[in-house]
Design an enzyme around this catalytic site. Structure first.
Site, PDB file in Angstrom:
ATOM      1  CG  MET A  30      -2.473  -1.009   0.923  1.00  0.00           C
ATOM      2  SD  MET A  30      -3.306  -0.793   1.830  1.00  0.00           S
ATOM      3  CE  MET A  30      -2.850  -0.573   3.582  1.00  0.00           C
ATOM      4  N   GLY A  31       2.140   0.621  -0.436  1.00  0.00           N
ATOM      5  CA  GLY A  31       3.036   2.135  -1.016  1.00  0.00           C
ATOM      6  C   GLY A  31       4.093   3.084   0.898  1.00  0.00           C
ATOM      7  CG  LEU A  33       7.422   1.327  -0.558  1.00  0.00           C
ATOM      8  CD1 LEU A  33       8.213   1.021  -2.643  1.00  0.00           C
ATOM      9  CD2 LEU A  33       6.314   0.129  -0.632  1.00  0.00           C
ATOM     10  CD  GLN A  35      15.881  -2.386   4.009  1.00  0.00           C
ATOM     11  OE1 GLN A  35      16.807  -0.963   3.308  1.00  0.00           O
ATOM     12  NE2 GLN A  35      16.159  -3.545   3.282  1.00  0.00           N
ATOM     13  N   GLY A  36      11.440  -2.701   5.216  1.00  0.00           N
ATOM     14  CA  GLY A  36      10.136  -4.367   4.956  1.00  0.00           C
ATOM     15  C   GLY A  36      10.209  -4.422   3.501  1.00  0.00           C
ATOM     16  CG  HIS A  37       7.140  -2.229   1.984  1.00  0.00           C
ATOM     17  ND1 HIS A  37       6.742  -1.114   2.863  1.00  0.00           N
ATOM     18  CD2 HIS A  37       5.425  -3.090   2.046  1.00  0.00           C
ATOM     19  CE1 HIS A  37       5.485  -0.888   4.035  1.00  0.00           C
ATOM     20  NE2 HIS A  37       4.969  -1.836   2.676  1.00  0.00           N
ATOM     21  CD  GLN A  61      -6.301  -3.738   2.804  1.00  0.00           C
ATOM     22  OE1 GLN A  61      -5.839  -4.613   2.086  1.00  0.00           O
ATOM     23  NE2 GLN A  61      -5.145  -3.927   3.314  1.00  0.00           N
ATOM     24  CD  GLU A 150       7.331 -14.560   9.440  1.00  0.00           C
ATOM     25  OE1 GLU A 150       8.027 -15.159  10.539  1.00  0.00           O
ATOM     26  OE2 GLU A 150       7.288 -15.872   8.573  1.00  0.00           O
ATOM     27  CB  SER A 188       2.851   2.556   5.930  1.00  0.00           C
ATOM     28  OG  SER A 188       3.790   1.426   5.155  1.00  0.00           O
TER      29      SER A 188
END
Length: 282
Positions: A30-31, A33, A35-37, A61, A150, A188
């Site tokens: 969902m943008g 962004l 480091q996880g993305h 959602q 996760e 985010s």
């Protein structure tokens, strides 16, 4: 870098690049962004010929209109971050109309009960929205592999169940939680925290780690009481839930079994910003 805003253009391009030996990896986001993305994209780049990233704030959602309105939208910055990994990543950044074609509604899904626990209990309709958008995106991108973090562990299990029940030909990969240096799970939503709140939010992971240690010798109920008491020490936190659940079924742990894997799940507000996290307890 190729950026598509229309699904017809994206599918036409993917048709030209797909062959028997082409593997398409997909990272839905969902943008905003972080480091996880980017770690999900790196995993896709390693294991696929083509990587597609979607950037779409999905309205179905959100059960809180204010939360949807405030959700960060940073497409230009997101594209620059993706470019640091690879110019070959394909970005799909559609409008609501391109996805929903004038009918912005969720489909109803049956996830065999996974949807009634934790997030599902506190956010009615949320996982119908998740299933609706993920299924639509899978049908547009037709990936071989898809990557999810996760941090949203319940969502990961929901997506796996939806994929299995609808017999979608995509392999779902769960990837480890990325954390900030202070232990706060990358999200985010962290962008909306003040520096002070961001520092204080590090306590979430510290409490989860303490819960993991206690779970070795204490009951689930005792550990839950400990977590509640710990959060009560911090007036800026409002604990929504802490749940120790079976990883496979997401049902609450009543009595520990050595043959099952358990995870601690938490949702907490800090300065009215809702954060979630989880930790493996085995």
């Amino acid at each position: 870098m190729l950026i598509f805003s229309k699904k017809s253009d994206l599918t036409a391009h993917l048709t030209t690049v797909r062959s028997q030996k082409t593997k398409i990896g997909f990272v839905p986001t969902m943008g905003a962004l972080h480091q996880g993305h980017l770690s999900l994209m790196q995993e896709s780049l390693k294991n696929n010929t083509v990587t597609v990233v979607s950037i779409f704030v999905n309205p179905t959602q959100f059960n809180n209109a204010e939360d949807l309105a405030k959700y960060p939208r940073t497409l230009e910055r997101d594209v620059e971050k993706i470019k640091t990994l690879s110019d070959s990543i394909i970005v799909y950044a559609p409008s609501v109309d391109d996805i929903y074609e004038g009918n912005t509604k969720s489909t109803s899904f049956n996830y065999d009960g996974l949807e009634f626990q934790m997030e599902g209990a506190h956010r009615p309709g949320h996982f119908d929205g998740v299933g609706t958008i993920v299924k639509k995106l899978f049908e547009i991108v037709t990936p071989d592999n898809a990557y999810f973090g996760e941090k949203d562990f319940q969502q990961l299990q929901i997506v796996k169940k939806m994929t299995e029940k609808h017999k979608l030909p995509v392999v779902i990969h769960g990837c480890p939680i990325h954390r900030e240096p202070n232990g706060l799970a990358m999200s985010s939503r962290n962008e909306r925290l003040s520096e002070e709140a961001r520092d204080e939010a590090a306590m979430i992971y510290k409490i989860l780690k303490a819960a993991k240690t206690k779970f070795e010798k204490q009951t689930a109920k005792e550990v839950s009481t400990f977590v509640t008491n710990e959060f009560n020490k911090y007036p800026n936190f409002q604990l929504e839930y802490f749940e120790i659940a079976d990883e496979a079924t997401l049902l609450p742990c009543k009595r520990k079994s050595k043959t099952r894997k358990y995870r601690g799940f938490v949702a907490v507000f800090i300065n009215n910003i809702r954060l979630i996290d989880n930790i493996s307890l085995n």
